[in-house]
Scaffold this active site. Structure first.
Site: not given
Ligand SMILES: *[C@@H]1O[C@H](CO)[C@@H](O)[C@H](O)[C@H]1NC(C)=O
Ligand SMILES: *[C@@H]1O[C@H](CO)[C@@H](O)[C@H](O)[C@H]1NC(C)=O
Ligand SMILES: *[C@@H]1O[C@H](CO)[C@@H](O)[C@H](O)[C@H]1NC(C)=O
Ligand SMILES: *[C@@H]1O[C@H](CO)[C@@H](O)[C@H](O)[C@H]1NC(C)=O
Ligand SMILES: *[C@@H]1O[C@H](CO)[C@@H](O)[C@H](O)[C@H]1NC(C)=O
Ligand SMILES: *[C@@H]1O[C@H](CO)[C@@H](O)[C@H](O)[C@H]1NC(C)=O
Ligand SMILES: *[C@@H]1O[C@H](CO)[C@@H](O)[C@H](O)[C@H]1NC(C)=O
Ligand SMILES: *[C@@H]1O[C@H](CO)[C@@H](O)[C@H](O)[C@H]1NC(C)=O
Ligand SMILES: *[C@@H]1O[C@H](CO)[C@@H](O)[C@H](O)[C@H]1NC(C)=O
Length: 893
Positions: A618-619, A621-622, A626, A739
């Site tokens: 879904l996404s 990040g650092t 997810v 974050d």
């Protein structure tokens, strides 16, 4: 007769005494109630119901024997007023007034609370000096006065606090000496007095406190040596003395303290070498001694600290070469040796540190070549070798460093061409700096694949040829410098190139374009032609003549590739069918679901499987991606896969379970908490309930989302307030988020925001006392400017990132965008509005601000808050608690 009279008298006596004791009891009860009512009149606890006579059931009140109030917990409720009446609750053992707005002096009358064991007045506005009367609290075990405005010395009457176990007074304006008599606090475990104005020496008597585990005195004005005795207590785990004026050598005795886990002594005036005895500290994980005057050769004994994860010796006077033994540090993640006088080769052994994420050797005198095998450090994210005398070519193999986000090779003696393989480092995001070398040849067109890259500097080399048109794909570029080369042809008519200053192109012989006031002739053909000529060394005519052949070859190639893919797929399917356990397949080491009702429905295997399928992503990040995971039972979950710090996590596997369980118990409606976890051989997966509305970033920036909702200002303000509340709550628990970004804010079915990713902060920050030091904190565009030099996540840093989110909400713009101009991000663009002569109203998203005057007024007020939050001076930023208050006021007006 006499007997019966006596019996009656006895009975009477009994009844009387019963009555008497009962009325005494009732009297005591009435008295306590009166005290609480008086207190409530003064302070006004919103949730207390004065008309309910059973005060023991009031929120935050806990009673003991005979309804005596023993515990009063009134933290985080925005309370203010005079609290001295509490001193009459004589049975009180526990008093927590933290995170409110109490001010004035701390009531000396608290002296009479002789049973008090826990006193937490932290995060208020108490001022003046600490009342010496508190020295009479003989039962006190925990005292927390941190985050106030207290001045003066620690009263010498405090010598009497013999039961004290935890003493926290950080972030005040306390001064004077750290008293030598603290040795009388024989049960002390935590002494935390950082961010004050203490001066003088660190008393050696601290070494007599045999229970001391945490000593944190950073950011004071302490001087003199670090006393060797503090290492003899035998239980010290965390020693933080950074940002003082300490001098002398680091004592040999440090090696006696094998419990030491974290040592931070940077930014002092320490001299000499680090004693070889550090090799005895088997628990050592963090060692930071940057910005001192340490010298000599690097001690190879560090290699015996097999748990070492973080070693920072930057900005000292170390000489010699890197000891090959450092290659034994299998847990090392960060090695920072910049600004010393080190020389020689980058030792091959260092390539064995498989968990290294950051290698900073910049500003030294290294004079070897870049090892071909550099990418065998497969987790490397940041490589800084700039300002050395490194010679030879940039090896083609560098393209295999797929995790690299930053590559700094500038100011060296590198020769040869730029290898086209750099284009395969598709995670390069922060910078690619090859400037000030002796590189020649063309700019490889493959660099155009670096679509995440924001800064490209190849200036001051001998590069020639055109700027490849493929560079037009580098959509995140905000900073380009190709000056002082021999480049020619047109400057691309593409955002980042047009917005770069003219100085980025000067010093080339044949560049043309509007920017340079030189018109390019026959532009289109010119670009394509030159490019082919360069990449193949053949002319346009040649290409036309071999085109049919070329197309045929391409067709064959495509078929072959297709066949290979198919074949691989078949193989892969076979593997699954046979249940073949290959090395790459994750297997579950441990896992748990915390919620009883969900235990039957969550299949840990299915959770793992879901994260293997990229279509569930879904996404990202650092710190990880997810995924969504559909259970065979039909329920949907969210799963966060932690990427880079997996080894750290493996190392602390037993702690993880405890930390996550603790997080699960966190109760705040705006904080996302895990419902379970799975630890596999190579990753850790955290499980959450599914949230249907995606992230705040998607809501704001992806127009496919519910557009009606997207344009509603009150809804956005309420999201902002929710996020602020969640953060204030975390800060209250001294959890610093690592974050914060709009991609880390998830939205539930009713668009209530939940802050995600807090477990990272928890799992990564074992010392808890200050924010964790890690090399890459946060997402691009949200990172406060001071992190660049402090390398430390802080609460004010979080406030900055929150300010960026506010700006995103107000402007509907991304935190980094080429629209703002070269090197300018959202924060700078907004702060620069006045200088550009733009009204604040121009900054706001007109789709919202033009709807009504009321909305516009609220948005302008919110903008003011956002500007305060993003102040470049951390001290000027408001506390999260105050941000919540300001936003609430805005929404009520
Ligand atoms: C306060 O307590 C009284 C008596 O228990 C009850 O009737 C009343 O509803 C309560 N009020 C509030 C606001 O909870
Ligand atoms: C609080 O009240 C007490 C007595 O009721 C008084 O002595 C004291 O000065 C007051 N403190 C403040 C800060 O007003
Ligand atoms: C104050 O310090 C104590 C003891 O170290 C700790 O338990 C408590 O959580 C702290 N209070 C706050 C608000 O962080
Ligand atoms: C503190 O300890 C010293 C001995 O180290 C002792 O002389 C002194 O009386 C103690 N003070 C108190 C107040 O207990
Ligand atoms: C500690 O280190 C010193 C110096 O390296 C060494 O001589 C000594 O044997 C070590 N002590 C222990 C207990 O390992
Ligand atoms: C590298 O530097 C060291 C120390 O200055 C010197 O001894 C050595 O010869 C240098 N090597 C090269 C290849 O320049
Ligand atoms: C680069 O190498 C040349 C010789 O190859 C040498 O003369 C020069 O000093 C070197 N420059 C630096 C900065 O090391
Ligand atoms: C690249 O490195 C050079 C020299 O180290 C430095 O002056 C320059 O500012 C860097 N470029 C960028 C974009 O940071
Ligand atoms: C290009 O022309 C503009 C307008 O005449 C001038 O301001 C600018 O300095 C010129 N740029 C260069 C690189 O000469």
């Amino acid at each position: 007769m006499l007997y019966s009279v006596m019996r009656i008298l006895c009975l009477l006596h009994f009844l009387l005494s019963l009555c008497l004791s009962k009325s005494l009891h009732v009297g005591a009860k009435l008295k306590e109630q009166m005290i609480l009512l008086t207190f409530n009149q003064e302070v006004g606890v919103p949730e207390w119901n004065g008309s309910d006579p059973d005060y023991c059931s009031w929120k935050g009140v806990t009673c003991g024997h005979h309804s005596h109030v023993e515990k009063l917990t009134l933290s985080n409720q925005n309370l203010g007023g005079n609290v001295s009446s509490i001193s009459r609750l004589k049975a009180l053992k526990w008093l927590d007034l933290s995170n409110n707005n109490f001010h004035g002096v701390i009531p000396p009358a608290f002296e009479s609370l002789s049973h008090l064991e826990f006193l937490d007045l932290s995060s208020n506005k108490f001022e003046d000096s600490i009342p010496l009367e508190l020295g009479g609290l003989r039962s006190l075990k925990i005292l927390n006065l941190s985050n106030n405005m207290l001045v003066g010395e620690i009263p010498k009457e405090f010598q009497g606090l013999e039961s004290l176990q935890e003493f926290q007074v950080f972030n005040n304006h306390l001064s004077g000496l750290i008293p030598a008599w603290v040795r009388n606090w024989t049960n002390l475990r935590v002494f935390s007095a950082y961010e004050n104005d203490f001066s003088g020496r660190i008393p050696g008597t601290l070494g007599f406190i045999s229970e001391l585990k945490i000593l944190n005195l950073h950011s004071n004005h302490l001087e003199g040596p670090i006393p060797g005795s503090i290492f003899s207590s035998g239980k010290l785990q965390v020693l933080i003395l950074s940002q003082n004026s300490l001098s002398g050598e680091l004592p040999e005795e440090i090696g006696d303290c094998q419990t030491l886990y974290s040592v931070r002594i940077g930014n002092n005036n320490l001299v000499g070498n680090i004693p070889k005895s550090v090799g005895n500290i088997t628990n050592l994980a963090y060692f930071e001694a940057d910005n001192n005057n340490l010298y000599g050769e690097l001690v190879s004994e560090f290699s015996l600290c097999s748990n070492l994860m973080f070693l920072n010796l930057a900005s000292n006077g170390f000489t010699g070469t890197i000891p090959p033994e450092f290659g034994q540090l299998m847990n090392l993640q960060v090695l920072m040796l910049s600004r010393n006088r080190l020389f020689g080769y980058i030792p091959e052994s260092i390539l064995q540190c498989k968990n290294l994420k950051m290698l900073d050797l910049s500003n030294n005198r290294f004079n070897g070549t870049i090892p071909k095998e550099i990418c065998s450090i497969s987790k490397l994210q940041k490589l800084r070798l700039c300002h050395n005398s490194i010679r030879g070519v940039i090896p083609h193999e560098i393209g295999r460093c797929r995790k690299l986000v930053e590559l700094q090779l500038s100011s060296n003696n590198l020769t040869g061409t730029i290898p086209s393989e750099i284009g395969y480092m598709y995670n390069l995001e922060i910078t690619l700096n090859l400037s000030y070398n002796h590189l020649h040849g063309p700019l490889p067109q493959q660099l155009g694949r670096l679509i995440k890259l924001s800064s490209l500097d190849v200036s001051n080399n001998h590069l020639s040829g055109n700027i490849p048109s493929a560079f037009n794909r580098m959509s995140n570029l905000i900073d380009v410098n190709i000056s002082n080369n021999q480049l020619s042809g047109p400057i691309p008519r593409f955002g980042p190139f047009l917005k770069s200053p003219v100085s980025s192109y000067l010093g080339n012989k044949g560049l043309c374009g509007e920017l340079l006031n030189i018109t390019c002739e026959d532009q289109h053909h010119y670009v394509e032609l030159q490019e082919y000529q360069y990449s193949s060394g053949i002319s346009y005519e040649d290409i036309v003549s071999i085109l049919p052949l070329f197309l045929a070859a391409l067709l064959v190639l495509t078929v072959v590739v297709f066949m290979i893919r198919k074949w691989k797929e078949v193989l892969a399917n076979d593997a699954v069918v046979e249940g073949d356990e290959t090395n790459t397949k994750p297997y579950i080491i441990s896992g748990r679901v915390f919620v009883n009702e969900l235990r039957q429905e969550v299949y840990l295997d299915a959770v793992v499987q879901a994260t293997l399928n990229e279509s569930n992503k879904l996404s990202s990040g650092t710190f990880g991606a997810v995924y969504k995971a559909l259970m065979p039972s039909g329920i949907l979950l969210l799963v966060r896969k932690l990427i880079s710090m997996d080894m750290t996590i493996m190392h602390y596997q037993s702690k993880i379970a405890i930390e996550l369980q603790w997080l699960h118990k966190l109760c705040h409606e705006n904080v996302m908490k895990p419902i379970g976890y799975v630890i596999c051989n190579d990753v850790t997966l955290l499980i959450y309930q599914y949230l249907p509305n995606g992230t705040l970033a998607q809501l704001l920036h992806e127009s496919i989302m519910q557009s009606g909702y997207q344009t509603d200002w009150p809804a956005r303000l309420s999201i902002a307030i929710g996020v602020a509340k969640g953060l204030a709550f975390l800060h209250h628990l001294v959890i610093i988020h690592l974050d914060i970004s709009s991609s880390n804010i998830l939205l539930d079915a009713s668009f209530k925001p939940l802050i995600g990713g807090i477990e990272i902060s928890k799992l990564l920050d074992p010392t808890i006392v200050t924010g964790s030091i890690i090399p890459h904190v946060g997402s691009f565009g949200y990172i406060p400017p001071e992190y660049a030099y402090t390398m430390q996540a802080t609460a004010p840093g979080n406030v900055y990132s929150f300010g960026v989110i506010l700006l995103e909400i107000l402007t509907t713009r991304r935190p980094v965008s080429e629209d703002f101009g070269e090197g300018v991000d959202l924060v700078r663009w907004v702060h620069g509005a006045a200088a550009r002569g733009e009204t604040p109203g121009k900054i706001l998203d007109a789709k919202l601000s033009s709807v009504s005057n009321g909305w516009k007024k609220q948005m302008l007020a919110t903008l003011k808050v956002a500007l305060q939050c993003t102040d470049h001076r951390p001290a000027k930023r408001p506390k999260m608690m105050n941000v919540v208050r300001m936003l609430r006021e805005i929404s009520n007006n």
